[in-house]
Design a protein around this motif. Structure first.
Motif, PDB file in Angstrom:
ATOM      1  N   ARG A  72      31.307 -23.790  49.020  1.00  0.00           N
ATOM      2  CA  ARG A  72      30.138 -24.678  48.932  1.00  0.00           C
ATOM      3  C   ARG A  72      30.327 -25.719  47.830  1.00  0.00           C
ATOM      4  O   ARG A  72      29.937 -26.863  47.981  1.00  0.00           O
ATOM      5  CB  ARG A  72      28.880 -23.863  48.665  1.00  0.00           C
ATOM      6  N   ALA A  73      30.908 -25.306  46.741  1.00  0.00           N
ATOM      7  CA  ALA A  73      31.149 -26.233  45.632  1.00  0.00           C
ATOM      8  C   ALA A  73      32.380 -27.101  45.890  1.00  0.00           C
ATOM      9  O   ALA A  73      32.494 -28.201  45.354  1.00  0.00           O
ATOM     10  CB  ALA A  73      31.323 -25.459  44.331  1.00  0.00           C
ATOM     11  N   PHE A  74      33.285 -26.621  46.710  1.00  0.00           N
ATOM     12  CA  PHE A  74      34.553 -27.301  46.974  1.00  0.00           C
ATOM     13  C   PHE A  74      34.405 -28.479  47.933  1.00  0.00           C
ATOM     14  O   PHE A  74      35.036 -29.528  47.746  1.00  0.00           O
ATOM     15  CB  PHE A  74      35.544 -26.278  47.547  1.00  0.00           C
ATOM     16  N   LEU A  75      33.590 -28.322  48.970  1.00  0.00           N
ATOM     17  CA  LEU A  75      33.549 -29.313  50.044  1.00  0.00           C
ATOM     18  C   LEU A  75      33.185 -30.738  49.623  1.00  0.00           C
ATOM     19  O   LEU A  75      33.911 -31.668  49.987  1.00  0.00           O
ATOM     20  CB  LEU A  75      32.615 -28.843  51.160  1.00  0.00           C
ATOM     21  N   PRO A  76      32.100 -30.975  48.898  1.00  0.00           N
ATOM     22  CA  PRO A  76      31.769 -32.375  48.587  1.00  0.00           C
ATOM     23  C   PRO A  76      32.869 -33.129  47.833  1.00  0.00           C
ATOM     24  O   PRO A  76      33.269 -34.212  48.263  1.00  0.00           O
ATOM     25  CB  PRO A  76      30.483 -32.266  47.769  1.00  0.00           C
ATOM     26  N   PRO A  77      33.429 -32.568  46.744  1.00  0.00           N
ATOM     27  CA  PRO A  77      34.492 -33.334  46.089  1.00  0.00           C
ATOM     28  C   PRO A  77      35.775 -33.409  46.919  1.00  0.00           C
ATOM     29  O   PRO A  77      36.527 -34.373  46.821  1.00  0.00           O
ATOM     30  CB  PRO A  77      34.729 -32.600  44.767  1.00  0.00           C
ATOM     31  N   PHE A  78      36.011 -32.406  47.771  1.00  0.00           N
ATOM     32  CA  PHE A  78      37.192 -32.447  48.624  1.00  0.00           C
ATOM     33  C   PHE A  78      37.096 -33.594  49.626  1.00  0.00           C
ATOM     34  O   PHE A  78      38.058 -34.344  49.821  1.00  0.00           O
ATOM     35  CB  PHE A  78      37.378 -31.116  49.361  1.00  0.00           C
ATOM     36  N   ILE A  79      35.947 -33.750  50.255  1.00  0.00           N
ATOM     37  CA  ILE A  79      35.762 -34.856  51.197  1.00  0.00           C
ATOM     38  C   ILE A  79      35.881 -36.187  50.457  1.00  0.00           C
ATOM     39  O   ILE A  79      36.463 -37.146  50.967  1.00  0.00           O
ATOM     40  CB  ILE A  79      34.418 -34.738  51.939  1.00  0.00           C
ATOM     41  N   GLY A  80      35.354 -36.246  49.245  1.00  0.00           N
ATOM     42  CA  GLY A  80      35.522 -37.451  48.424  1.00  0.00           C
ATOM     43  C   GLY A  80      36.988 -37.734  48.153  1.00  0.00           C
ATOM     44  O   GLY A  80      37.425 -38.895  48.184  1.00  0.00           O
TER      45      GLY A  80
END
Length: 151
Positions: A72-80
């Motif tokens: 959950r914490a990984f996805l937003p910065p990963f997509i960025g």
């Protein structure tokens, strides 16, 4: 750019395309690893202790308790990061690999030379639309995954 100019100094000859792929891969891999490390550290250590108290082995506790929370914490910065990688491909033009923006610049010059008119705005709007078409679905996917993982 460093990879392209540094590899020949140590005796490794490579094409501009291969140097670009290697350089961008190393850069993106380091960033994704840091994003993943941060996501894992964002999960309180008590979660693994609690999983162990419930009878989970350490690997199963990490797999079934810690990783779902870290994702959950990984996805937003990963997509960025993926979006930045798409945009960073424009940097490959520095070592001679033609990319979308570099090709657009060449098209503007050629069309201007042939027709005597500038279509720069139109061509750059098309380039912007292509970048948008690549990056926007990634952003939507990220948002949907975040919503699904909250539940």
């Amino acid at each position: 750019r460093f990879v392209f100019f540094a590899l020949p100094e140590i005796g490794v000859k490579t094409s501009p395309l291969n140097a670009s792929i290697l350089g961008l891969s190393l850069w993106a891999s380091a960033n994704v690893a840091e994003i993943f490390r941060g996501a894992l550290q964002s999960v309180p250590g008590d979660q693994l202790i609690s999983a162990r108290a419930l009878g989970f082995s350490a690997p199963r506790g990490i797999l079934h308790v810690v990783l779902p929370q870290a994702i959950r914490a990984f996805l937003p910065p990963f997509i960025g990061q993926v979006t930045q990688l798409v945009q960073a491909t424009a940097l490959t033009s520095i070592v001679g690999v033609s990319d979308l923006q570099n090709t657009a610049g060449q098209m503007i010059e050629r069309v201007g030379y042939v027709t005597g008119q500038s279509y720069a705005i139109l061509i750059y709007l098309i380039v912007m639309a292509v970048f948008f078409a690549i990056c926007y679905p990634l952003t939507v996917l990220s948002s949907r995954l975040e919503v699904q993982l909250r539940h």
